[in-house]
Design a protein around this motif. Sequence first.
Motif, mmCIF file in Angstrom:
data_model
loop_
_atom_site.group_PDB
_atom_site.id
_atom_site.type_symbol
_atom_site.label_atom_id
_atom_site.label_comp_id
_atom_site.label_asym_id
_atom_site.label_seq_id
_atom_site.Cartn_x
_atom_site.Cartn_y
_atom_site.Cartn_z
ATOM 1 N N ASP A 20 0.812 -1.214 0.000
ATOM 2 C CA ASP A 20 0.000 0.000 0.000
ATOM 3 C C ASP A 20 0.841 1.258 0.000
ATOM 4 O OD1 ASP A 20 -2.286 -1.553 0.059
ATOM 5 O OD2 ASP A 20 -2.362 -1.603 2.251
ATOM 6 N N SER A 21 2.114 1.127 0.337
ATOM 7 C CA SER A 21 2.991 2.298 0.372
ATOM 8 C C SER A 21 4.379 1.888 -0.075
ATOM 9 C CB SER A 21 3.052 2.869 1.793
ATOM 10 O OG SER A 21 3.730 1.971 2.653
ATOM 11 N N PRO A 22 5.198 2.849 -0.503
ATOM 12 C CA PRO A 22 6.573 2.512 -0.896
ATOM 13 C C PRO A 22 7.370 1.882 0.231
ATOM 14 C CG PRO A 22 5.980 4.687 -1.716
ATOM 15 C CD PRO A 22 4.871 4.259 -0.813
ATOM 16 N N ILE A 23 7.108 2.282 1.476
ATOM 17 C CA ILE A 23 7.837 1.709 2.616
ATOM 18 C C ILE A 23 7.556 0.214 2.729
ATOM 19 C CG2 ILE A 23 8.070 1.739 5.124
ATOM 20 C CD1 ILE A 23 9.389 4.066 3.707
ATOM 21 N N GLN A 24 6.295 -0.185 2.531
ATOM 22 C CA GLN A 24 5.951 -1.603 2.595
ATOM 23 C C GLN A 24 6.661 -2.387 1.503
ATOM 24 O OE1 GLN A 24 1.684 -1.826 2.409
ATOM 25 N NE2 GLN A 24 1.385 -1.247 4.556
ATOM 26 N N VAL A 25 6.736 -1.810 0.303
ATOM 27 C CA VAL A 25 7.414 -2.490 -0.802
ATOM 28 C C VAL A 25 8.899 -2.629 -0.493
ATOM 29 C CG1 VAL A 25 7.989 -2.383 -3.253
ATOM 30 C CG2 VAL A 25 5.716 -1.678 -2.470
ATOM 31 N N ALA A 26 9.514 -1.546 0.010
ATOM 32 C CA ALA A 26 10.929 -1.591 0.358
ATOM 33 C C ALA A 26 11.187 -2.634 1.436
ATOM 34 C CB ALA A 26 11.396 -0.217 0.820
ATOM 35 N N TYR A 27 10.291 -2.719 2.418
ATOM 36 C CA TYR A 27 10.443 -3.716 3.488
ATOM 37 C C TYR A 27 10.443 -5.130 2.902
ATOM 38 C CZ TYR A 27 9.467 -6.316 7.786
ATOM 39 O OH TYR A 27 9.524 -7.205 8.831
ATOM 40 N N LYS A 28 9.567 -5.390 1.953
ATOM 41 C CA LYS A 28 9.506 -6.725 1.355
ATOM 42 C C LYS A 28 10.773 -7.045 0.575
ATOM 43 C CE LYS A 28 4.471 -7.131 1.012
ATOM 44 N NZ LYS A 28 3.320 -7.334 0.111
ATOM 45 N N HIS A 29 11.348 -6.047 -0.097
ATOM 46 C CA HIS A 29 12.602 -6.295 -0.810
ATOM 47 C C HIS A 29 13.695 -6.755 0.153
ATOM 48 C CE1 HIS A 29 11.940 -5.163 -4.985
ATOM 49 N NE2 HIS A 29 11.184 -4.150 -4.574
ATOM 50 N N VAL A 30 13.680 -6.201 1.363
ATOM 51 C CA VAL A 30 14.718 -6.540 2.337
ATOM 52 C C VAL A 30 14.451 -7.886 2.993
ATOM 53 C CG1 VAL A 30 15.818 -5.811 4.493
ATOM 54 C CG2 VAL A 30 15.247 -4.110 2.756
ATOM 55 N N HIS A 31 13.189 -8.210 3.254
ATOM 56 C CA HIS A 31 12.862 -9.354 4.104
ATOM 57 C C HIS A 31 12.224 -10.528 3.364
ATOM 58 C CE1 HIS A 31 13.850 -7.177 7.791
ATOM 59 N NE2 HIS A 31 13.220 -6.125 7.286
ATOM 60 N N GLU A 32 11.894 -10.381 2.095
ATOM 61 C CA GLU A 32 11.241 -11.474 1.377
ATOM 62 C C GLU A 32 11.956 -11.721 0.050
ATOM 63 O OE1 GLU A 32 7.091 -10.774 0.854
ATOM 64 O OE2 GLU A 32 6.744 -10.211 2.958
ATOM 65 N N ASP A 33 12.101 -12.995 -0.291
ATOM 66 C CA ASP A 33 12.677 -13.355 -1.583
ATOM 67 C C ASP A 33 11.684 -13.062 -2.697
ATOM 68 O OD1 ASP A 33 15.078 -14.274 -0.553
ATOM 69 O OD2 ASP A 33 14.291 -16.301 -0.227
ATOM 70 N N VAL A 34 12.192 -12.778 -3.868
ATOM 71 C CA VAL A 34 11.332 -12.664 -5.050
ATOM 72 C C VAL A 34 10.765 -14.046 -5.354
ATOM 73 C CG1 VAL A 34 11.309 -12.240 -7.534
ATOM 74 C CG2 VAL A 34 12.548 -10.688 -6.013
ATOM 75 N N PRO A 35 9.442 -14.186 -5.444
ATOM 76 C CA PRO A 35 8.870 -15.520 -5.683
ATOM 77 C C PRO A 35 9.221 -16.028 -7.068
ATOM 78 C CG PRO A 35 7.181 -13.823 -5.843
ATOM 79 C CD PRO A 35 8.414 -13.132 -5.345
ATOM 80 N N PRO A 36 9.212 -17.354 -7.268
ATOM 81 C CA PRO A 36 9.491 -17.893 -8.604
ATOM 82 C C PRO A 36 8.404 -17.483 -9.590
ATOM 83 C CG PRO A 36 8.750 -19.623 -7.121
ATOM 84 C CD PRO A 36 8.967 -18.416 -6.273
ATOM 85 N N PRO A 37 8.763 -17.086 -10.801
ATOM 86 C CA PRO A 37 7.751 -16.689 -11.783
ATOM 87 C C PRO A 37 6.723 -17.780 -12.063
ATOM 88 C CG PRO A 37 9.951 -16.055 -12.517
ATOM 89 C CD PRO A 37 10.129 -16.900 -11.302
ATOM 90 N N SER A 38 7.141 -19.052 -11.955
ATOM 91 C CA SER A 38 6.207 -20.143 -12.243
ATOM 92 C C SER A 38 5.060 -20.197 -11.249
ATOM 93 C CB SER A 38 6.959 -21.484 -12.252
ATOM 94 O OG SER A 38 7.542 -21.735 -10.987
ATOM 95 N N ALA A 39 5.224 -19.566 -10.060
ATOM 96 C CA ALA A 39 4.123 -19.532 -9.099
ATOM 97 C C ALA A 39 2.980 -18.674 -9.623
ATOM 98 C CB ALA A 39 4.618 -18.995 -7.754
#
Length: 668
Positions: free
Chosen positions: A222-241
């Motif tokens: 919902d906000s750029p901060i949330q997106v930035a947080y996910k970049h730091v703490h979550e892996d990019v999911p596989p495209p096949s998902a």
Amino acid sequence: MDRTVADPLIGRLLDGRYRIGPRIARGGMATVYEAVDLRLDRPCAVKVMHAGLGDDDDFAARFVREARSAARLSHPNVVSVFDQGDDDGTLFLAMEYIPGHTLRDVIRAEAPMKPARALSLIEPVLSALGAAHAAGLIHRDVKPENVLIADDGRVKVADFGLARAVSAETQHTATGGVLIGTVSYLAPELVVDGRSDARSDVYAAGVLLYELLTGRKPHEGDSPIQVAYKHVHEDVPPPSAAVPGIPPYVDALVARATARDPQLRPADARVLMHQVRRVRDAIAHGVADDPELTADLTPTRTVASDAYDDIDYVNEDTPTILSTAQAAEVGTPDSREHDTSVIPATPRTPPGPAGPGAASPRGGATAVRPPAPRRSRRGPVLLLVVLLLAVGAGVGGWWFGAGRYTTVPGVIKMDAAQARAALDQKGLGYEAGPPAYSETVEKGLVLDTDPAGGERILDDGTVTVTLSLGPERYEVPVLRGLTEDKAGAALEKQHLSLGDTVRRFDEKVAEGVVLRSAPQAGSEQKPGTAVDLVVSRGPKPIEVPDFTGRDAARAEQRLSALGLEVSTNDAFSETVADGDVITQSPSSGTLYRGDAVTLTISKGPELVEVPDLRAVGIQAATERLEALGFTVKTAESAAYLGLGFVSSADPDFGTMAPKGSTITLYLV
């Protein structure tokens, strides 16, 4: 209200040279306009920094330095920077104008797309980034809006160096400043501490590839901060998902490029491009799954050292420490290493009177001594023999072991003469082995020896010496004039690879023939270097317009401007006005530059002299005029007497009249 019309920059002349035209795009840091370079009379794009950014002298200096760095970057997939300037506080860049659209438009229209299509779009982006990384330049703002696709299909990356100038001004960190760049493509290390290198561009390219494959961004919020947080703490999911059916090795490629740990990513865009080409090759061959390629691309996670604190294991390389009880159970070193036999002690006898076998005053048993043996001379002789044999064995062992051997001297990076002299001094022979390429040892110097320096060799042995050929480089062959297939074969023969191919019309070179290459012919390149080609599409076809019935001078001018050869001839026409085209050959279809077009131009109707028919009978006069192509009409003259002879005519006798026109005969 039309914002383009209201923009005060439109129509302005920057730096006395660039006439600003319509606005092309607007971003967070700058606005891009279509412009004309009046000095060189060519179109260009001018990126004007937003007001306020140029007020700081330090920022202006950084902006100039980064613009100069970007201008030195010459690559077919990089938007060229022509100029930079400061017009009374207005900072701007003059760049190559690329008519077309952006990769964002392609994503909106085509994504999710097939892996082969996605990889074909990302590869030229990586080629541009790879050239920048090789030059020590980091983009820092890789996103679809900065990837331009020309109308002829060329892919160009824009905005090199701009993000660096702005980031130096704002100190973009997660804790004290502004994040420069589109948050959806920011690498975790940029979010955490604001540091970036080539691997940050690799991360953004990986996110870009994910978006091409799936049509969506990997992390949303919902906000750029949330997106930035996910970049730091979550892996990019596989495209096949998101899009089932994508091969596992494509998932692995995305995972490698977008690993949160920078050390797990490819070192720069050139390495990632090599991996992309491996994946493209697998897709081109219809490989649904390649476990070896998948395993090779999958990032291997590192484990911190404290994760091993609770692991208890023993292997053959790990010393085993025994407890006191275990040591006692095994025995002391003396008892196990030095005792060759165990002699049991004589049992103690109870106290009693002294005598044979009685206990000694010290409490020990009294041993019964056997009779003293008679000395023999065999002992010393045998001992001498044993000593001689031992000495002989030792000398023989030394001779057949270390005695006949010497140490190979170190001759690495010596020239052949120096190496030969060093080996001669040791009594060793010199043998030249096959030379080999080296990136670190100069040509003609020793690269390696067999045995290596410091190893043992027989006194009169021979050392095989490998001389360096220097860095492995291959000359780009002359490809101009070859067909595309022959150019590829010539590159393969030179250990080079075929890169991107751009096709352009050429009036003189046949279709499929190479016009030029980059890097240029004659330059020395590393093995495997991709050489891009510009290949002719042949002469550009020209659709022929039909000028029949139109002004001949205008027709001739237009056809000549198209590159056609125009020939003309004249003819009379009763229906086409003088100076207009009667016929055109050919009047339609497709021609090529230099082809011929013939125009037949009207001279108007043919003029014929009206003969003198005075005193000629009406019938004879009519027949004669009709034979000349006239239409005859009769009328009575003022002095008509009914005789039936011609007295006058209109037009008058002796004048020139258009063939086919009407002649009026007046009778008397």
